[in-house]
Design a protein around this motif. Structure first.
Motif, PDB file in Angstrom:
ATOM      1  N   TYR B 298      48.501  21.662  10.824  1.00  0.00           N
ATOM      2  CA  TYR B 298      47.514  21.101  11.758  1.00  0.00           C
ATOM      3  C   TYR B 298      48.033  19.898  12.519  1.00  0.00           C
ATOM      4  O   TYR B 298      47.793  19.752  13.710  1.00  0.00           O
ATOM      5  N   CYS B 299      48.734  19.010  11.809  1.00  0.00           N
ATOM      6  CA  CYS B 299      49.125  17.771  12.491  1.00  0.00           C
ATOM      7  C   CYS B 299      50.165  18.048  13.568  1.00  0.00           C
ATOM      8  O   CYS B 299      50.195  17.355  14.583  1.00  0.00           O
ATOM      9  N   PHE B 300      51.004  19.083  13.371  1.00  0.00           N
ATOM     10  CA  PHE B 300      51.963  19.410  14.425  1.00  0.00           C
ATOM     11  C   PHE B 300      51.239  20.008  15.625  1.00  0.00           C
ATOM     12  O   PHE B 300      51.618  19.759  16.773  1.00  0.00           O
ATOM     13  N   ALA B 301      50.184  20.783  15.343  1.00  0.00           N
ATOM     14  CA  ALA B 301      49.398  21.338  16.441  1.00  0.00           C
ATOM     15  C   ALA B 301      48.763  20.222  17.254  1.00  0.00           C
ATOM     16  O   ALA B 301      48.812  20.224  18.488  1.00  0.00           O
ATOM     17  N   ILE B 302      48.205  19.226  16.550  1.00  0.00           N
ATOM     18  CA  ILE B 302      47.559  18.128  17.282  1.00  0.00           C
ATOM     19  C   ILE B 302      48.607  17.329  18.053  1.00  0.00           C
ATOM     20  O   ILE B 302      48.336  16.856  19.166  1.00  0.00           O
ATOM     21  N   LEU B 303      49.816  17.244  17.502  1.00  0.00           N
ATOM     22  CA  LEU B 303      50.884  16.539  18.232  1.00  0.00           C
ATOM     23  C   LEU B 303      51.155  17.224  19.568  1.00  0.00           C
ATOM     24  O   LEU B 303      51.267  16.569  20.608  1.00  0.00           O
ATOM     25  N   ILE B 304      51.256  18.551  19.542  1.00  0.00           N
ATOM     26  CA  ILE B 304      51.526  19.309  20.776  1.00  0.00           C
ATOM     27  C   ILE B 304      50.394  19.055  21.774  1.00  0.00           C
ATOM     28  O   ILE B 304      50.627  18.804  22.961  1.00  0.00           O
ATOM     29  N   VAL B 305      49.149  19.112  21.281  1.00  0.00           N
ATOM     30  CA  VAL B 305      48.004  18.906  22.172  1.00  0.00           C
ATOM     31  C   VAL B 305      48.067  17.512  22.797  1.00  0.00           C
ATOM     32  O   VAL B 305      47.917  17.343  24.010  1.00  0.00           O
ATOM     33  N   ILE B 306      48.342  16.493  21.942  1.00  0.00           N
ATOM     34  CA  ILE B 306      48.393  15.118  22.461  1.00  0.00           C
ATOM     35  C   ILE B 306      49.496  14.974  23.496  1.00  0.00           C
ATOM     36  O   ILE B 306      49.311  14.360  24.549  1.00  0.00           O
ATOM     37  N   LEU B 307      50.659  15.571  23.211  1.00  0.00           N
ATOM     38  CA  LEU B 307      51.768  15.443  24.157  1.00  0.00           C
ATOM     39  C   LEU B 307      51.416  16.097  25.492  1.00  0.00           C
ATOM     40  O   LEU B 307      51.881  15.671  26.542  1.00  0.00           O
ATOM     41  N   LEU B 308      50.610  17.160  25.439  1.00  0.00           N
ATOM     42  CA  LEU B 308      50.218  17.826  26.684  1.00  0.00           C
ATOM     43  C   LEU B 308      49.179  17.016  27.439  1.00  0.00           C
ATOM     44  O   LEU B 308      49.235  16.899  28.660  1.00  0.00           O
ATOM     45  N   VAL B 309      48.194  16.471  26.705  1.00  0.00           N
ATOM     46  CA  VAL B 309      47.034  15.880  27.372  1.00  0.00           C
ATOM     47  C   VAL B 309      47.223  14.394  27.626  1.00  0.00           C
ATOM     48  O   VAL B 309      46.988  13.900  28.726  1.00  0.00           O
ATOM     49  N   ARG B 310      47.635  13.669  26.585  1.00  0.00           N
ATOM     50  CA  ARG B 310      47.805  12.215  26.729  1.00  0.00           C
ATOM     51  C   ARG B 310      49.129  11.808  26.114  1.00  0.00           C
ATOM     52  O   ARG B 310      49.167  11.301  24.990  1.00  0.00           O
ATOM     53  N   PRO B 311      50.246  12.012  26.838  1.00  0.00           N
ATOM     54  CA  PRO B 311      51.567  11.772  26.234  1.00  0.00           C
ATOM     55  C   PRO B 311      51.744  10.346  25.732  1.00  0.00           C
ATOM     56  O   PRO B 311      52.553  10.102  24.841  1.00  0.00           O
ATOM     57  N   ALA B 312      50.998   9.398  26.283  1.00  0.00           N
ATOM     58  CA  ALA B 312      51.179   8.016  25.837  1.00  0.00           C
ATOM     59  C   ALA B 312      50.388   7.722  24.572  1.00  0.00           C
ATOM     60  O   ALA B 312      50.402   6.605  24.084  1.00  0.00           O
ATOM     61  N   GLY B 313      49.687   8.719  24.028  1.00  0.00           N
ATOM     62  CA  GLY B 313      48.902   8.489  22.824  1.00  0.00           C
ATOM     63  C   GLY B 313      47.504   8.020  23.154  1.00  0.00           C
ATOM     64  O   GLY B 313      47.168   7.742  24.311  1.00  0.00           O
ATOM     65  N   LEU B 314      46.668   7.923  22.121  1.00  0.00           N
ATOM     66  CA  LEU B 314      45.264   7.583  22.364  1.00  0.00           C
ATOM     67  C   LEU B 314      45.107   6.174  22.908  1.00  0.00           C
ATOM     68  O   LEU B 314      44.305   5.912  23.783  1.00  0.00           O
ATOM     69  N   PHE B 315      45.912   5.227  22.370  1.00  0.00           N
ATOM     70  CA  PHE B 315      45.722   3.833  22.762  1.00  0.00           C
ATOM     71  C   PHE B 315      46.856   3.293  23.620  1.00  0.00           C
ATOM     72  O   PHE B 315      46.846   2.142  24.003  1.00  0.00           O
ATOM     73  N   GLY B 316      47.855   4.121  23.884  1.00  0.00           N
ATOM     74  CA  GLY B 316      48.991   3.623  24.647  1.00  0.00           C
ATOM     75  C   GLY B 316      48.730   3.724  26.138  1.00  0.00           C
ATOM     76  O   GLY B 316      47.964   4.549  26.600  1.00  0.00           O
ATOM     77  N   ARG B 317      49.386   2.830  26.882  1.00  0.00           N
ATOM     78  CA  ARG B 317      49.342   2.971  28.332  1.00  0.00           C
ATOM     79  C   ARG B 317      50.646   3.607  28.762  1.00  0.00           C
ATOM     80  O   ARG B 317      51.707   3.264  28.236  1.00  0.00           O
ATOM     81  N   SER B 318      50.598   4.520  29.720  1.00  0.00           N
ATOM     82  CA  SER B 318      51.847   5.123  30.163  1.00  0.00           C
ATOM     83  C   SER B 318      52.567   4.111  31.055  1.00  0.00           C
ATOM     84  O   SER B 318      51.963   3.448  31.889  1.00  0.00           O
ATOM     85  N   VAL B 319      53.855   4.005  30.825  1.00  0.00           N
ATOM     86  CA  VAL B 319      54.653   3.018  31.549  1.00  0.00           C
ATOM     87  C   VAL B 319      55.520   3.755  32.556  1.00  0.00           C
ATOM     88  O   VAL B 319      56.181   4.731  32.223  1.00  0.00           O
ATOM     89  N   VAL B 320      55.504   3.317  33.779  1.00  0.00           N
ATOM     90  CA  VAL B 320      56.373   3.926  34.775  1.00  0.00           C
ATOM     91  C   VAL B 320      57.745   3.301  34.641  1.00  0.00           C
ATOM     92  O   VAL B 320      57.886   2.082  34.625  1.00  0.00           O
ATOM     93  N   GLU B 321      58.771   4.154  34.524  1.00  0.00           N
ATOM     94  CA  GLU B 321      60.119   3.629  34.367  1.00  0.00           C
ATOM     95  C   GLU B 321      60.647   3.176  35.707  1.00  0.00           C
ATOM     96  O   GLU B 321      60.551   3.888  36.705  1.00  0.00           O
ATOM     97  N   LYS B 322      61.180   1.966  35.736  1.00  0.00           N
ATOM     98  CA  LYS B 322      61.756   1.466  36.980  1.00  0.00           C
ATOM     99  C   LYS B 322      63.250   1.304  36.804  1.00  0.00           C
ATOM    100  O   LYS B 322      63.732   1.115  35.697  1.00  0.00           O
ATOM    101  N   VAL B 323      63.946   1.383  37.906  1.00  0.00           N
ATOM    102  CA  VAL B 323      65.404   1.257  37.816  1.00  0.00           C
ATOM    103  C   VAL B 323      65.813  -0.166  38.201  1.00  0.00           C
ATOM    104  O   VAL B 323      65.318  -0.691  39.165  1.00  0.00           O
TER     105      VAL B 323
END
Lengths: 360, 323
Positions: B298-323
């Motif tokens: 189950y936990c691997f399934a939820i990992l796949i779902v999270i990576l698809l829907v909210r890759p930054a995690g429930l509480f993380g903010r997605s960071v734009v990579e700058k060069v």
């Protein structure tokens, strides 16, 4: 035209040569050893396409190996009864034993051989589809997510196979109800009594195809794209390389060959066991790739030969115990001292070319 | 039904507290250095084994299925600090010897080194003169009296103690990270190590401190785990690998690098695992297959779902990579 046919023809000839020579003069030891080494080469070279070329990190290669192996096993075990009523006798090219045990009435090329070729390809395709499913969510992201997803994938495959029901003996299988029985093949003992087709010919045919694909990929447009992603993904993307697409492509190709390696394992040993193909097996392939050089096809081949045959050569009890400690130390020291692996991206012929002072 | 529900709830809380403690170690190292510390689950395993060995050193051991000496109550205050000390030290040594030389190397190299360290700890631990290859029973460190009973579920001291101890440790960590100088330095390094070092923060020392902290938490969690599930598997056992993976997934779900996210993620994974395993009993007519077998899936399934829907995690903010 001639150049493009030349290499595949050589692969075919080498495969026939290995099969003919070793089968003619050997009593069984070398057939077994060379099969194991050949499969290790396929696994290492295919993993190198992901870990070496694109610089992503997959540690679930054994999962694809199991998937391919179990699919091929089921097809050979149940399918041969469904399609042929009985086990099709292997022809000359699929004969897995020394030739002096061969029945003189053996055919050169039977329908069973064609069937086995189809089984290998479907095992590869099955693993490739699994690779697509695993790769799509995880390769969209940068970073190490692929590592964790592939570890999870390997574990899921193992658990699913182990928890499925026991296999059914062939004697109870007849064509009328055969299909219902295909559902369960897992047990602690593994999946046994798979018809043997995986001869040296097939193993080295696929070894050749894998190496040829990897080398041609490396020097093609796609390969350049892979390498650019490894060097700097953001820069590559800025240059118009569609990184997600190329990463998934590399991953799927790699999974395809791992599936074929699974089919060859199942049909050369006659048995496959998901419990043995756990995380440690994936790690062993990673060690081979890292040691050989991430991005070097010939390095991966060399490392696969050495690391597969070395334990056999030093078959002492103590060595078996310390083997994995040695592997671990090798991993750490190679990473600290030679970050690109022993060979780096260079191939064996690059090393010799430089020594002669000719710059390619 | 209520009995089953409360039982699952209790199990999930205990397990979740342990997952959260391990997940914190992963998320802190990821926040500061940006790689998955694969050796963390092995440090945890060594914590459990240290707990076992220290207790037998104190005279508590199990011979032929029965305990030689009844626990006197004070041993636990020696055993847990011993494991904390050993694991903190081990984490520091690993960081100094294996990860520090690779500070400027590509991330892939550090990851492979981490796997190497993990492999090394497992196989050295497996040697006959270290821990051996057989599972060993953990002696009781405290009595386990019945506290109260709800709906036929007997709640004993041990799971409650695990939950409370884990909570105390987590609150302590929270205070350390958000209300002390060291915590501020750690957050600064995790934001930007170069700028942090320009501001006079000793980056190397902060990174060492992070590893020691993560290792210490893993050590404490290891002893608690061994007390709760008293068969200590050999160091190379699959149990530890799976535990580590689940804890890492908990960290990813909470948003990797996010301390509070890791705590929530740990409980979430444990709830998913326990209630997923009991799903067949909750819905007897609807689910016909044996759900306990797929506990770890189950936990691997939820990992796949999270990576698809909210890759930054429930509480993380997605960071734009700058060069």
């Amino acid at each position: 035209m001639i150049r493009s046919i030349f290499a595949p023809l050589m692969v075919l000839l080498i495969a026939i040569g290995v099969h003919g020579l070793v089968g003619r003069y050997d009593d069984g030891y070398w057939i077994n050893q060379l099969t194991i080494i050949g499969i290790a080469i396929i696994l290492a070279v295919s993993l190198n396409i992901v870990n070496g070329f694109t610089g992503q990190f997959s540690i679930g290669h054994a999962g694809f190996l199991s998937l391919g192996g179990y699919l091929a096993g089921s097809l050979l075990y149940y399918g041969s009864v469904m399609f042929f009523q009985t086990r099709p006798e292997p022809g000359f090219f699929s004969f897995t034993q020394p030739f002096d045990r061969m029945d003189p009435t053996i055919v050169w090329w039977g329908i069973g051989d064609l069937f086995f070729l189809c089984v290998c390809l479907s095992a590869g395709l099955f693993a490739a589809v699994a690779g697509l499913i695993v790769g799509l969510p995880s390769l969209r992201l940068r970073g190490d997510y692929l590592a964790i997803v592939t570890v999870g994938f390997g574990e899921i495959v193992r658990i699913l196979i182990e928890s499925s029901q026991r296999q059914v003996p062939l004697s109870r299988l007849n064509r009328a109800d055969g299909w219902d029985l295909v559902t369960g093949w897992g047990s602690a003992m593994g999946f046994n009594y798979i018809p043997k087709f995986g001869s040296l010919f097939w193993v080295y045919l696929f070894v050749g195809i894998t190496i040829l694909t990897a080398i041609r990929l490396k020097y093609s447009t796609h390969g350049r794209a892979y390498l650019s992603i490894r060097e700097d993904e953001i820069a590559a993307e800025a240059m118009g390389v569609r990184s997600t697409r190329y990463k998934i492509q590399a991953f799927v190709i790699s999974a395809f060959f791992a599936g074929i390696a699974g089919a060859l394992t199942a049909s050369s040993q006659g048995t496959i066991n998901a419990t043995e193909l756990a995380f440690m097996k994936s790690l062993e392939i990673v060690v081979i790739v890292v040691l050989g050089g991430m991005g070097s096809v010939s390095g991966a081949v060399l490392a696969a030969v050495v690391l597969t045959y070395l334990p056999e050569l030093l078959q002492a009890e103590t060595f078996a115990r310390y083997r994995l400690i040695l592997y671990a130390l090798v991993l750490i020291f190679v990473m600290i001292l030679r970050p690109r692996g022993l060979m780096g991206t260079r191939e064996v012929w690059d090393v010799f070319r430089r020594r002669r002072g000719v710059q390619g | 039904m209520t009995t089953l529900f409360i039982q699952s709830l209790l199990d999930a809380l205990t397990l979740g507290a342990l997952y959260a403690l391990i997940a914190l170690g992963y998320t802190m190292v990821y926040g500061v250095l940006g790689f998955i510390n694969f050796a963390h689950s092995d440090v945890f395993a060594i914590g459990a084994w240290t707990g076992l060995l220290t207790s037998s050193l104190l005279g508590l051991s199990i011979v032929m299925g029965s305990q030689t000496v009844e626990p006197r109550g004070w041993e636990i205050f020696l055993v847990i600090p011993a494991a904390v000390l050993v694991c903190g030290l081990l984490a520091w040594v690993i960081q100094r010897l294996a990860y520090a030389p690779l500070r400027d190397a590509p991330r892939l190299n550090v990851l492979i080194t981490a796997i190497g360290v993990s492999l090394l700890l497992q196989n050295v631990g497996q040697l006959p003169w270290v821990f051996g290859t057989d599972p060993r029973p953990m002696p009781r460190l405290i009595e386990n009296p019945l506290l109260f009973e709800i709906q036929g579920v007997q709640v004993t001291l041990l799971p409650m103690l695990t939950i409370v101890a884990a909570m105390v440790l987590m609150v302590g960590l929270e205070v350390l990270i958000f209300h002390t100088r060291f915590g501020r330095a750690m957050r600064a390094v995790s934001m930007n190590p170069k700028v942090a070092s320009l501001m006079g923060i000793p980056v190397d020392r902060v990174i060492d401190g992070t590893f020691v902290l993560g290792g210490a938490l893993a050590g404490a969690a290891g002893v608690l785990f061994a007390m709760e599930y008293p068969t200590v598997q050999q160091p190379a056992s699959n149990t530890w690998v799976l535990l580590g993976l689940k804890a890492f997934i908990a960290a990813v779900i909470g948003g990797i690098g996010n301390i509070r996210g890791a705590m929530v993620g740990g409980f979430l994974i444990a709830f998913l695992e326990r209630f997923g395993a009991a799903a067949q009993q909750f819905f007897p007519g609807i689910i016909s297959f044996d759900t306990t077998v797929y506990r770890d899936v189950y936990c691997f399934a939820i990992l796949i779902v999270i990576l698809l829907v909210r890759p930054a995690g429930l509480f993380g903010r997605s960071v734009v990579e700058k060069v």
